[in-house]
Design a protein around this motif. Structure first.
Motif, PDB file in Angstrom:
ATOM      1  N   ASP A 116       0.849  -1.457   0.053  1.00  0.00           N
ATOM      2  CA  ASP A 116      -0.297  -0.073   0.079  1.00  0.00           C
ATOM      3  C   ASP A 116       1.001   1.115   0.084  1.00  0.00           C
ATOM      4  O   ASP A 116       0.349   2.622   0.149  1.00  0.00           O
ATOM      5  CB  ASP A 116      -0.794   0.002   1.222  1.00  0.00           C
ATOM      6  CG  ASP A 116      -2.674   1.340   1.103  1.00  0.00           C
ATOM      7  OD1 ASP A 116      -2.097   1.677  -0.415  1.00  0.00           O
ATOM      8  OD2 ASP A 116      -2.485   1.220   2.252  1.00  0.00           O
ATOM      9  N   PHE A 172      -1.836  -2.394  -4.214  1.00  0.00           N
ATOM     10  CA  PHE A 172      -2.327  -0.985  -5.317  1.00  0.00           C
ATOM     11  C   PHE A 172      -1.794  -0.283  -6.290  1.00  0.00           C
ATOM     12  O   PHE A 172      -0.224  -0.870  -6.540  1.00  0.00           O
ATOM     13  CB  PHE A 172      -2.785  -0.067  -3.803  1.00  0.00           C
ATOM     14  CG  PHE A 172      -3.292  -0.870  -2.564  1.00  0.00           C
ATOM     15  CD1 PHE A 172      -5.342  -0.052  -2.542  1.00  0.00           C
ATOM     16  CD2 PHE A 172      -2.963  -1.411  -1.900  1.00  0.00           C
ATOM     17  CE1 PHE A 172      -5.282  -1.522  -1.695  1.00  0.00           C
ATOM     18  CE2 PHE A 172      -4.093  -1.334  -0.534  1.00  0.00           C
ATOM     19  CZ  PHE A 172      -5.081  -1.296  -0.738  1.00  0.00           C
ATOM     20  N   TYR A 174      -2.443   5.278  -6.659  1.00  0.00           N
ATOM     21  CA  TYR A 174      -2.638   4.868  -4.766  1.00  0.00           C
ATOM     22  C   TYR A 174      -1.620   4.862  -3.919  1.00  0.00           C
ATOM     23  O   TYR A 174      -1.580   5.603  -2.506  1.00  0.00           O
ATOM     24  CB  TYR A 174      -3.407   3.674  -4.700  1.00  0.00           C
ATOM     25  CG  TYR A 174      -4.368   3.627  -3.160  1.00  0.00           C
ATOM     26  CD1 TYR A 174      -4.967   4.974  -3.098  1.00  0.00           C
ATOM     27  CD2 TYR A 174      -3.146   3.434  -2.283  1.00  0.00           C
ATOM     28  CE1 TYR A 174      -6.031   4.304  -1.384  1.00  0.00           C
ATOM     29  CE2 TYR A 174      -4.439   2.570  -1.068  1.00  0.00           C
ATOM     30  CZ  TYR A 174      -5.443   4.194  -1.200  1.00  0.00           C
ATOM     31  OH  TYR A 174      -5.948   3.048   0.325  1.00  0.00           O
TER      32      TYR A 174
END
Length: 193
Positions: A84, A119, A123
């Motif tokens: 992430d 991701f 992002y």
């Protein structure tokens, strides 16, 4: 080092970037409290914890909450996986948080494992919004470089995590907000590592 009301200000600043309502953050705090109370029932010693994350904004809130409770939590190490986040930025932000919050002895390690469902890059770049928070940037780059030299482990995060888990004589709590190193944990559990 931040104390008292400054902790609250940092939490509010991070929460503003989290793009979630106050209810979600309140639930996260309650869940963390329940976890620490459950694993530390009846003991006056802090619960030993390893924190594994993928550097989402919610992960940094969790890190801050763990660091804010030294009487209840003994953070043994932090591992980061690039799922992430942008890995270098995640390490940098983690080091800044440790520095600003006065924790100069907690090792961190960056995993080389690939996230199962990473991701998209645009992002993951949102991690930069944490790294540039003014409250995390009241230091010289030399301070962070020195911390990086001292705390960043020279081995991949998954190996460091395995070593840290295997050397523990007492039960520990793993908090995995990224949840992406489960293959390693399954191997440890099955005795394959």
């Amino acid at each position: 080092m931040l104390t008292g009301w400054r902790w609250y200000l940092l939490l509010v600043a991070i929460a503003a970037y989290a793009h979630r309502g106050h209810r979600a953050q309140a639930v996260a705090v309650q869940q963390l409290d329940k976890l620490i109370d459950y694993t530390n029932t009846g003991s006056r010693l802090p619960t030993p914890v390893i924190f594994d994350h993928d550097a989402g904004i919610d992960d940094f809130i969790t890190l801050m909450l763990l660091l804010s409770q030294p009487e209840r939590v003994k953070l043994l190490g932090v591992t980061i996986i690039e799922g992430d986040c942008l890995a270098d930025v995640a390490v940098n932000t983690t080091l800044k948080m440790l520095h600003v919050l006065g924790h100069h002895d907690i090792p961190i390690a960056l995993s080389t494992l690939q996230a199962v469902n990473p991701f998209p890059t645009h992002y993951r770049a949102q991690t930069l919004s944490m790294d540039v928070l003014p409250m995390l940037n009241h230091h010289s780059p030399a301070d962070i470089d020195a911390l990086r030299q001292r705390l960043l482990q020279p081995i991949p995060g998954q190996e460091y995590l395995a070593q840290l888990l295997l050397q523990q004589e007492e039960p520990i709590t793993m908090i995995m907000t990224g949840g992406l190193q489960t293959e390693l944990l399954e191997q440890l559990y099955l005795g394959q590592t």
